[in-house]
Structure formats: structure tokens, C-alpha cells
Scaffold this active site. Structure first.
Site: not given
Length: 513
Positions: A21, A132
Site C-alpha cells: 500500500i 499527528d
């Protein structure tokens, strides 16, 4: 991009890799199948192992529809660590914003933000800060927004030395992260950056280096001129440099964002599908027919409505301030004027002008402001203008044309007589405007609706500057002293005020705890 494993390999017992991915700062991510046929995402953790494992361990048992589910943390025969998590088939917000460099529709941004706020609020309720948040970590799958990538999650209050260097992505990093003393407010700040980017297509602080961007986070105010007006106060609060001035929770911020769309209810404005609206090309005609109207558009068909509200508000404030100046000047002239109605005029007009100058100029600085040379120079100019008007009202003959059409030029004696008066008025009012932070009196989110200390500070500075002038009688001194003091009262009274969210108290911890 070379990956460690290829399709068909089984580095982790019970799971088969189907394809890669992507790669990130912490490792590699693969799409895989369990032996029972369940689709999962497999993350091979390679770098910053202790940070990643700590963040994952704190979030393994969290269950929320707006969070990417983490199933397990396993170790393979080689000693490598793998995170097994929910596979999100949809795309990220980053991919959508890359296709729409001008931003997305406000309604679409509000829908995305609602899911973001739900997911992050669930983390916060469990004492975890994400640290984040960014468009690449927010995903859409079958109409549901999901927040993922818990690599940097940390229990609130568990800061340790040496860990701040790896916190978050610099474009979305709150100013206080540089100090290592932070809490859930860093997520609210990052969410504000994301909302800004959804609405405008760009982040508020950018630069050629990480250091330059960090400095802008610390010192620069965001440019909100391109943001739809209903979102301006939300972003102004969320992106405050001071964490205590931001929203008390991301849930509160989410409610404010949702309220921007409340005005569209009942107006037959179609709800934008999250996936379809993001992908469909939009012509100007499509924009006008499908995008949600701004709040002012649903209230009135007049095309100039977006600019009317601020002007109407300012006009009302100016009118109200003039009325209050009249009341105050009348009271002072009754007390000190001894029936001299010219004294009332010399008190009233400088007071009105002082109030109007502050309101007209400082209201343009609608966001919380820090010090700047340009702002101080602007205020100095206003003070000099006020000084000229006050001096003219006190009988100084300006060179206006008289009935014959020629300018009235003062004689040499008149000039020598009026120059000291000119310096007196310009110096007094110029310095008074230069020294005081008048914009603080008009901020929407000032600490109090009416701050007595600000009035006292104005009175003190006015008194100190009066000591520098030649000795005058009480009546003449009041013409210098009263207008700025009256203005400091009246400007606060007529300026709208929104109470700040209460700041969360900081827990006290022993040094060894």
C-alpha cells in the site's frame, strides 16, 4: 519504491500479503488476508520502534466508528513487529485535496470535520492525544470518516525528554510542541489547520524549510481573508498561539463547525455526498446550483449581502458610541464648563473622533493580535490626526479659504504663538495612541466584556503625559484627559464580545512521578 515483501508471501503466520500500500516514516503497509479470509492492513514497523509500539499499545482496545480499528500487535519469526488493523478501502482526505487545489465546498468540509471531531474526541475521552493529525491520516469509506495512524499517540501528561523531535508533521504542528509541554490542544490546533486547508486548498503556514514553517507557527497570524466568513471566528480560536484560548474540546469545535451549516436547513440545499462531491468536476453553473449557500445568501437574495453585515455592525457601533460620548461630554461640561457650551463641543468632538478612529481601524484587525511596528505606526498616525482636530477645535486658525477665495495665511507672530500649541497637541495624542494597545479593547474574544484595568491604564498614561505639558488650569487639562478615557470606556461597551472557553487546569506532578 521497493518493499520488503511481495504478493503471496506470509511473513506473519495466519496472514497472506496481497499487495503493498505504501511506506511511511515508521515502516511499510500491506493489504493482506487472514487465513479465514478477513481483509486487513498489515503494518511492518521498522523505524522509531519504541514510539510506534507505545502509541499502538495505548489504542488497541479503542472502538469507535470514526477510528481505524487496531486488531493486534504481533511479532514474526525474525523479531519484526507487525500491526494488524482495519483495512480502509476508501481514499484519504489528502488525495481529495490534491485533486481540488482551491479547496472543497464549505458543506463538504463541515461533513469531513464532523467525522474527524468524533474520532479525535473518542481518543481524548480516553486520555490520548493523537499528535499527528493531517489529511493523509483521515480516510473515507462508504460514507464514514475514519481517523487513522496512531503512530504518535501518547497518553496525555506522559511527556518525556527527547520525544518532542518526532511529534507530528510540521505543517500541522502546534507552537507549544516545541516546548514539550502540551496536551489535547495540539490536536485542536492541527484540526484547525486541516479545516483551513479544506476551505482554501492550502495550509496557513508554509515555507521552504521546516525551520521557517515552525517559526511561522510560533509568530505569524493566519490569513483568514480567503476563508468563508462563518468559519473565521472558529479558525481564529482554533489557531490561537495560546493553547488556553482555543476550544476546550474538539467536540465543542465540531459543534461550532456544524452550526455554520444550520442556516441551510429547510432551504432545499442538497447534501453533498462525501465521495461524489469530491470527485465530480464542477462548472461555475454547477457551483451555483449545488454548493451550499453561505449564511447571508440564504437570508437575503441581495448580491451585496456578504459585505453588508460588517458595515451595519460598524455603523451601529459608531452611532452608539456617539450617543454615549454625548452623554459623557454633557456630564463633564456641566461639572467643569461653567455654562460654556463651546466647552461641550471641544469635549464632545475629540471624544467621538477618538472612539470612531479606534473602532473603524481596530475592528479591521479582527483576529487576536500581537505587537507589530506597522500597527503601532498606524495608531501613532491616528493620534496625530486626533491632535490636529482637537487643536482646531481649541481655536487654532487653519489655512482654509475665506469668502474671497484666498487662503488665510497665518502671520509670523501667529505661527510663533501656535507652534508650541501644535507640538503640545500632536505630542500628547500621538504618544497616547502609540503607547496604548487600543486593538485589545475591540477583540471579539477579549478576556472580559469590560476591562476596568484598561480604562485605568489609559487614565494613568493620560495623566503622565499631562505632566509633560505646560501647567494648565483644570478646565483646559480636562480637554486633554477626558476624550481618551471616555473612548476607552465607550469602545469596550459598544464592541461585541464572545466569552472565551475556560482553560483546562494543569495537573501538578511531582518531579519523580
Amino acid at each position: 519504491m521497493k518493499f520488503t515483501y511481495a504478493s503471496g508471501q506470509k511473513p506473519l503466520p495466519g496472514y497472506t500479503i496481497k499487495h503493498s500500500i505504501g511506506k511511511g516514516a515508521f515502516g511499510e503497509v500491506y493489504f493482506g488476508l487472514s487465513d479465514g479470509g478477513k481483509e486487513v492492513a498489515l503494518k511492518l514497523i521498522r523505524d522509531n520502534l519504541d514510539i510506534e509500539l507505545r502509541g499502538v499499545a495505548q489504542c488497541l482496545n479503542l472502538k469507535d466508528a470514526n477510528l481505524v480499528h487496531l486488531y493486534d500487535l504481533r511479532t514474526d519469526e525474525r523479531g519484526d513487529h507487525w500491526l494488524i488493523m482495519e483495512y480502509v478501502e476508501g481514499e484519504s482526505l489528502r488525495a481529495i485535496l490534491d485533486r481540488h487545489p482551491q479547496g472543497v465546498a464549505p458543506e463538504l468540509a463541515a461533513q469531513w470535520f464532523a467525522g474527524l471531531a468524533e474520532g479525535v474526541q473518542h481518543l481524548h475521552e480516553h486520555g490520548i492525544v493523537h499528535r499527528d493529525l493531517k489529511p493523509g491520516n483521515i480516510f473515507l469509506e462508504k460514507g464514514k470518516i475514519k481517523v487513522g495512524d496512531y503512530s504518535l499517540c501518547k497518553l496525555i501528561g506522559s511527556q518525556r525528554a527527547g520525544q518532542t523531535q518526532s511529534v507530528g508533521t510540521v505543517l500541522y504542528m502546534a507552537p507549544e510542541i516545541s516546548t514539550g509541554n502540551y496536551n489535547r490542544q495540539v490536536d485542536i490546533y492541527a484540526a484547525g489547520i486541516i479545516l483551513y486547508e479544506m476551505l482554501t486548498g492550502r495550509v496557513p503556514f508554509d515555507g521552504d524549510s521546516a525551520g521557517e514553517i515552525l517559526m511561522k507557527h510560533l509568530t505569524s497570524m493566519p490569513d483568514l481573508s480567503k476563508v468563508p466568513s462563518p468559519f473565521v471566528p472558529i479558525l481564529s480560536q482554533a489557531l490561537s498561539k495560546n493553547p488556553s484560548h482555543r476550544f476546550s474540546s474538539i467536540a465543542e469545535m465540531g459543534r461550532k463547525v456544524a452550526q455554520t451549516q444550520e442556516v441551510n436547513k429547510g432551504t432545499n440545499v442538497p447534501r453533498l455526498p462525501l465521495n461524489q462531491a469530491a470527485d465530480a468536476p464542477r462548472s461555475p453553473e454547477t457551483e451555483r446550483s449545488t454548493l451550499p449557500q453561505e449564511p447571508w445568501q440564504s437570508l437575503t437574495p441581495a448580491p451585496t449581502a456578504p459585505t453588508q453585515t460588517p458595515f451595519v455592525e460598524l455603523a451601529g457601533a459608531l452611532l452608539y458610541s456617539a450617543l454615549l460620548c454625548g452623554v459623557g461630554s454633557l456630564a463633564l461640561s456641566t461639572l467643569l464648563g461653567d455654562g460654556d457650551w463651546s466647552f461641550l463641543a471641544r469635549m464632545f468632538f475629540p471624544s467621538v473622533l477618538c472612539s470612531w478612529l479606534v473602532l473603524a481601524v481596530c475592528k479591521r484587525w479582527s483576529q487576536p493580535m500581537e505587537e507589530s511596528v506597522a500597527r503601532r505606526l498606524t495608531l501613532l498616525s491616528l493620534g496625530l490626526l486626533l491632535g490636529l482636530v482637537a487643536m482646531w477645535l481649541d481655536g487654532f486658525p487653519l489655512p482654509w479659504p475665506h469668502e474671497g477665495g484666498d487662503a488665510r495665511v497665518p502671520s509670523t507672530d501667529a505661527i510663533e504663538h501656535t507652534l508650541p500649541k501644535l507640538g503640545r497637541y500632536l505630542g500628547y495624542f500621538g504618544l497616547l495612541f502609540l503607547l496604548l494597545r487600543w486593538w485589545k479593547l475591540t477583540e471579539l474574544r477579549r478576556t472580559q466584556r469590560f476591562n476596568v484595568q484598561a480604562v485605568v491604564a489609559t487614565a494613568i498614561w493620560a495623566g503622565v503625559l499631562l505632566l509633560l505639558l505646560p501647567r494648565m488650569e483644570l478646565k483646559a487639562m480636562s480637554l486633554f484627559f477626558a476624550p481618551p478615557v471616555l473612548a476607552s470606556v465607550i469602545v469596550q461597551v459598544v464592541s461585541p464580545w464572545e466569552k472565551r472557553a475556560p482553560a483546562r487546569s494543569k495537573r501538578l506532578r511531582l518531579p519523580w512521578a
